[in-house]
Motif scaffolding. Structure first.
Motif, PDB file in Angstrom:
ATOM      1  N   ILE A  87      33.787  45.288  54.169  1.00  0.00           N
ATOM      2  CA  ILE A  87      34.394  44.174  54.899  1.00  0.00           C
ATOM      3  C   ILE A  87      35.853  44.010  54.485  1.00  0.00           C
ATOM      4  O   ILE A  87      36.735  43.793  55.327  1.00  0.00           O
ATOM      5  N   ALA A  88      36.113  44.122  53.168  1.00  0.00           N
ATOM      6  CA  ALA A  88      37.492  44.004  52.687  1.00  0.00           C
ATOM      7  C   ALA A  88      38.372  45.088  53.289  1.00  0.00           C
ATOM      8  O   ALA A  88      39.534  44.842  53.634  1.00  0.00           O
ATOM      9  N   GLN A  89      37.824  46.288  53.435  1.00  0.00           N
ATOM     10  CA  GLN A  89      38.576  47.390  54.061  1.00  0.00           C
ATOM     11  C   GLN A  89      38.962  47.037  55.501  1.00  0.00           C
ATOM     12  O   GLN A  89      40.093  47.250  55.928  1.00  0.00           O
ATOM     13  N   SER A  90      38.012  46.477  56.247  1.00  0.00           N
ATOM     14  CA  SER A  90      38.296  46.121  57.647  1.00  0.00           C
ATOM     15  C   SER A  90      39.310  44.976  57.717  1.00  0.00           C
ATOM     16  O   SER A  90      40.169  44.960  58.602  1.00  0.00           O
ATOM     17  N   LEU A  91      39.239  44.020  56.782  1.00  0.00           N
ATOM     18  CA  LEU A  91      40.219  42.930  56.750  1.00  0.00           C
ATOM     19  C   LEU A  91      41.610  43.469  56.423  1.00  0.00           C
ATOM     20  O   LEU A  91      42.620  43.020  56.985  1.00  0.00           O
ATOM     21  N   TYR A  92      41.663  44.445  55.518  1.00  0.00           N
ATOM     22  CA  TYR A  92      42.948  45.050  55.161  1.00  0.00           C
ATOM     23  C   TYR A  92      43.533  45.824  56.339  1.00  0.00           C
ATOM     24  O   TYR A  92      44.727  45.719  56.650  1.00  0.00           O
ATOM     25  N   GLU A  93      42.683  46.604  57.009  1.00  0.00           N
ATOM     26  CA  GLU A  93      43.161  47.403  58.141  1.00  0.00           C
ATOM     27  C   GLU A  93      43.612  46.511  59.296  1.00  0.00           C
ATOM     28  O   GLU A  93      44.490  46.903  60.077  1.00  0.00           O
ATOM     29  N   ALA A  94      43.032  45.305  59.394  1.00  0.00           N
ATOM     30  CA  ALA A  94      43.444  44.374  60.449  1.00  0.00           C
ATOM     31  C   ALA A  94      44.682  43.575  60.056  1.00  0.00           C
ATOM     32  O   ALA A  94      45.189  42.778  60.856  1.00  0.00           O
ATOM     33  N   LYS A 136      43.337  41.490  32.171  1.00  0.00           N
ATOM     34  CA  LYS A 136      42.807  41.635  30.816  1.00  0.00           C
ATOM     35  C   LYS A 136      41.851  42.818  30.693  1.00  0.00           C
ATOM     36  O   LYS A 136      41.329  43.073  29.625  1.00  0.00           O
ATOM     37  N   SER A 137      41.580  43.516  31.801  1.00  0.00           N
ATOM     38  CA  SER A 137      40.603  44.596  31.768  1.00  0.00           C
ATOM     39  C   SER A 137      41.173  45.807  31.044  1.00  0.00           C
ATOM     40  O   SER A 137      42.373  46.035  31.011  1.00  0.00           O
ATOM     41  N   LYS A 138      40.256  46.598  30.470  1.00  0.00           N
ATOM     42  CA  LYS A 138      40.610  47.786  29.705  1.00  0.00           C
ATOM     43  C   LYS A 138      41.221  48.841  30.629  1.00  0.00           C
ATOM     44  O   LYS A 138      40.643  49.213  31.629  1.00  0.00           O
ATOM     45  N   GLY A 139      42.439  49.296  30.286  1.00  0.00           N
ATOM     46  CA  GLY A 139      43.068  50.364  31.061  1.00  0.00           C
ATOM     47  C   GLY A 139      43.600  49.930  32.409  1.00  0.00           C
ATOM     48  O   GLY A 139      43.781  50.764  33.291  1.00  0.00           O
ATOM     49  N   ALA A 140      43.873  48.645  32.603  1.00  0.00           N
ATOM     50  CA  ALA A 140      44.367  48.170  33.894  1.00  0.00           C
ATOM     51  C   ALA A 140      45.729  48.781  34.194  1.00  0.00           C
ATOM     52  O   ALA A 140      46.606  48.838  33.339  1.00  0.00           O
ATOM     53  N   GLN A 141      45.918  49.257  35.425  1.00  0.00           N
ATOM     54  CA  GLN A 141      47.161  49.910  35.813  1.00  0.00           C
ATOM     55  C   GLN A 141      48.090  48.976  36.588  1.00  0.00           C
ATOM     56  O   GLN A 141      49.299  49.152  36.563  1.00  0.00           O
ATOM     57  N   GLU A 142      47.526  48.012  37.303  1.00  0.00           N
ATOM     58  CA  GLU A 142      48.295  46.989  38.024  1.00  0.00           C
ATOM     59  C   GLU A 142      49.343  47.604  38.951  1.00  0.00           C
ATOM     60  O   GLU A 142      50.498  47.195  38.971  1.00  0.00           O
ATOM     61  N   ALA A 143      48.929  48.615  39.718  1.00  0.00           N
ATOM     62  CA  ALA A 143      49.860  49.260  40.644  1.00  0.00           C
ATOM     63  C   ALA A 143      50.042  48.447  41.916  1.00  0.00           C
ATOM     64  O   ALA A 143      51.013  48.659  42.645  1.00  0.00           O
ATOM     65  N   HIS A 144      49.124  47.513  42.205  1.00  0.00           N
ATOM     66  CA  HIS A 144      49.202  46.709  43.415  1.00  0.00           C
ATOM     67  C   HIS A 144      49.142  45.227  43.040  1.00  0.00           C
ATOM     68  O   HIS A 144      48.895  44.856  41.903  1.00  0.00           O
ATOM     69  N   GLU A 145      49.389  44.397  44.060  1.00  0.00           N
ATOM     70  CA  GLU A 145      49.189  42.953  43.886  1.00  0.00           C
ATOM     71  C   GLU A 145      47.701  42.639  43.801  1.00  0.00           C
ATOM     72  O   GLU A 145      46.844  43.500  44.033  1.00  0.00           O
ATOM     73  N   ALA A 146      47.390  41.383  43.526  1.00  0.00           N
ATOM     74  CA  ALA A 146      46.017  40.908  43.605  1.00  0.00           C
ATOM     75  C   ALA A 146      45.545  40.955  45.063  1.00  0.00           C
ATOM     76  O   ALA A 146      46.352  41.070  45.990  1.00  0.00           O
ATOM     77  N   VAL A 147      44.247  40.851  45.262  1.00  0.00           N
ATOM     78  CA  VAL A 147      43.706  40.773  46.622  1.00  0.00           C
ATOM     79  C   VAL A 147      43.947  39.352  47.115  1.00  0.00           C
ATOM     80  O   VAL A 147      43.402  38.388  46.571  1.00  0.00           O
ATOM     81  N   ARG A 148      44.772  39.219  48.144  1.00  0.00           N
ATOM     82  CA  ARG A 148      45.136  37.899  48.657  1.00  0.00           C
ATOM     83  C   ARG A 148      45.339  37.982  50.166  1.00  0.00           C
ATOM     84  O   ARG A 148      45.481  39.082  50.728  1.00  0.00           O
ATOM     85  N   PRO A 149      45.371  36.840  50.863  1.00  0.00           N
ATOM     86  CA  PRO A 149      45.703  36.866  52.294  1.00  0.00           C
ATOM     87  C   PRO A 149      47.118  37.389  52.499  1.00  0.00           C
ATOM     88  O   PRO A 149      48.019  37.087  51.707  1.00  0.00           O
ATOM     89  N   SER A 150      47.309  38.175  53.535  1.00  0.00           N
ATOM     90  CA  SER A 150      48.661  38.668  53.832  1.00  0.00           C
ATOM     91  C   SER A 150      49.598  37.501  54.122  1.00  0.00           C
ATOM     92  O   SER A 150      50.771  37.518  53.747  1.00  0.00           O
ATOM     93  N   SER A 151      49.061  36.475  54.781  1.00  0.00           N
ATOM     94  CA  SER A 151      49.814  35.242  55.021  1.00  0.00           C
ATOM     95  C   SER A 151      48.896  34.066  54.724  1.00  0.00           C
ATOM     96  O   SER A 151      47.904  33.863  55.426  1.00  0.00           O
ATOM     97  N   VAL A 152      49.214  33.318  53.671  1.00  0.00           N
ATOM     98  CA  VAL A 152      48.351  32.207  53.287  1.00  0.00           C
ATOM     99  C   VAL A 152      48.377  31.095  54.332  1.00  0.00           C
ATOM    100  O   VAL A 152      47.474  30.247  54.386  1.00  0.00           O
TER     101      VAL A 152
END
Length: 555
Positions: A87-94, A136-152
């Motif tokens: 579902i998250a994939q479809s929300l991202y693609e939309a 705080k997770s082990k080995g976090a790379q943080e290459a992207h933002e958090a999962v959030r609405p594209s427009s709040v």
């Protein structure tokens, strides 16, 4: 433990418990000691000895990253991890949310500004509190933002016309969590009251919410937060006398750790550094698909197949199944990504040693077999417990294949009852036909199996339709590609009813738009290609039948 239901003069009731504190936790050793305390305190009076209040604050959880999104999807929406990600994939693609495979909880400055303006507009300035989060997770790379609405600014109610069902529920949860992360802390009073009766102290605890803060938007119990705010206690004062409504003893037993859910398993994988955001859900799904685990009421149970595979791997490949193995591998891959290590030597070293170990162990691994105390009723040899190819244990004579006696076991290891006779005679050998259950479900077969492998085929069910080719009834059948409807006169008539094809008008229109963009110089070539494409092809009549679709008999 003893539980007292107490009431004020105004009729407000609440619970108080004994014993109090960790030191007194095991003071009631048996039923006799509990009865003695119960009889001692029952007469009363019940008096408030002390009231303690302290202000506590509760911070909002961080915006979602992949693992916490999967955990919340499981605990709040009861979605399996694979479906949450789908579902998250479809929300991202939309275009509704940002990239959903991330181990970062960061928000961009623009996003934080938009959220702040929305919070102040909808709830007031006292509800807005900007804050940043770090993973705080082990080995976090943080290459992207958090999962959030594209427009709040696009609230769940704004998307109610476009999104339905679980899609809307997941977007709403992401929107709420993102907004809550930039809101003020919740404030509440934690209250603890000691009540004494004949020298025995009972304690009542409760929490009173003073300012809801972020909890006005988002409240969750479980994955990231402490327990929710408890129920209210009435206003109590020292020296106040209370009425005893009910006094009951309860016996508590030490509980084993709860079984994993998909949410808690993902959390543990993240804690141990096993995998990456993109592999959490697929890993859990592989375990389920291969029948190593099964889900029941959202709890995960290991199957006999999973236990056997784990036992074999721990015996023959202990280094590979060590929980630290994947974490070490991920660290080495990170070093390669950062340029501190070269990939080829690292992969070559691992593959060489692993391949040699596989060659060494492959002849040592065999299907598990365990001794039992039973004796074969047919030949008198010892009976052994073997693991079958369908993932269940069964009892077998140790003299196999000379003696073919066996008994199937269920998943719990209990002997399944003997097949029930049908009263019919096998047309091949004359033995009685019995009702059995195989890997494809119940069936009727010969009781002389494996000497006789006859299986009774049930007549196919008619659909009420007539074959357009020969006029015989159409029936429901099952082939290697699943169920279908075909002629009952098979193989003389090979008609198969086909499902109507889906319309492809959208694809045609898109092709027209594409061809319209071509330059004038290419029009002639385009027309020739179009003419070739539209050249009529030979069609196969609907009556053409594939291979025999009927299933092969199984024992």
């Amino acid at each position: 433990d003893l539980t007292a239901v107490l009431a004020t003069e105004g009729g407000d009731t609440f619970l108080a418990l004994y014993p109090v504190g960790e030191k007194e936790k095991f003071s009631l050793e048996n039923e006799r000691s509990a009865t003695e305390v119960l009889e001692r305190v029952r007469p009363g009076p019940w008096t408030v000895a002390e009231v303690r209040k302290s202000e506590r604050r509760r911070k909002p959880p961080a915006p979602f990253k992949t693992s916490t999104l999967q955990q919340a999807g499981s605990s709040k929406l009861s979605l399996p991890t694979w479906k949450t990600m789908k579902i998250a994939q479809s929300l991202y693609e939309a275009g509704h949310i940002t990239y959903m495979r991330t181990d970062s909880t960061n928000l961009s400055n623009d996003a934080m500004g938009d959220i702040g303006r929305l919070v102040e507009a909808q709830f007031g300035k006292n509800y807005h509190q900007p804050r940043s989060f770090t993973a705080k997770s082990k080995g976090a790379q943080e290459a992207h933002e958090a999962v959030r609405p594209s427009s709040v600014a696009l609230t769940p109610s704004d998307l109610a016309g476009q999104l339905k069902g679980d899609d809307l529920r997941l977007y709403e949860m992401i929107w709420q969590r993102t907004v809550a992360s930039q809101m003020a802390e919740a404030v509440y009073d934690a209250t603890s009251v000691d009540i004494i009766s004949n020298g025995v102290t009972f304690r009542a605890t409760g929490q009173v919410l003073k300012f809801d803060g972020y909890m006005r938007v988002y409240l969750e119990r479980g994955d990231d937060d402490p327990e929710e705010v408890e129920g209210l206690l009435p206003e109590l004062s020292e020296g106040q006398v209370l009425n005893l409504e009910e006094l009951t003893p309860e016996q508590h037993f030490t509980q084993p750790p709860p079984r994993y859910t998909e949410a808690t398993l993902v959390r543990e994988m993240e804690r141990l550094g096993i995998g990456r955001p993109s592999t959490y859900a697929p890993t859990v799904q592989v375990l389920i698909n291969r029948q190593y685990i099964r889900a029941e009421s959202r709890r995960l149970f290991v199957t006999p197949r999973g236990e056997v595979v784990t036992e074999l791997l721990e015996t023959h490949f202990p280094e590979v199944v060590d929980v630290e193995f994947t974490a070490r591998m991920e660290e080495e891959l990170d070093e390669i990504a950062e340029g501190d290590k070269r990939m080829a030597p690292m992969v070559s070293n691992f593959f060489g040693s692993f391949s040699a170990h596989v060659e060494e162990q492959k002849d040592k691994m065999s299907r598990p077999e365990r001794p039992t105390d039973e004796i074969c009723p047919d030949c008198g040899r010892p009976v052994v417990k073997k693991f079958g190819k369908h993932g269940l244990w069964f009892l077998s004579c140790s003299g196999w294949p000379e003696c073919k006696w066996s008994k199937q076991l269920d998943e719990a290891g209990n002997v399944l009852p003997d097949p029930e006779g049908t009263g019919e005679e096998c047309p091949n050998c004359g033995s009685e036909l019995v009702a059995k259950t195989g890997r494809f479900g119940p069936f009727v077969g010969c009781s002389n199996y494996p000497g006789c492998k006859y299986i009774k085929k049930e007549p196919p069910k008619e659909t009420g339709e007539i074959c357009p080719d020969c006029g015989e009834p159409l029936v429901e059948r099952r082939g290697r590609f699943g169920p279908f409807v075909g002629c009952s006169n098979y193989p003389k008539c090979r008609y198969i009813k086909k499902d109507p094809k889906k319309k492809t008008s959208k694809k045609k229109s898109s092709k027209k738009k594409t061809s319209a963009k071509k330059t004038t110089g290419k029009k002639t070539a385009a027309k020739k290609k179009a003419a070739k494409k539209t050249k009529p092809r030979k069609t196969t009549p609907s009556t053409a039948a594939p291979e025999d679709p009927s299933p092969a008999p199984t024992s």
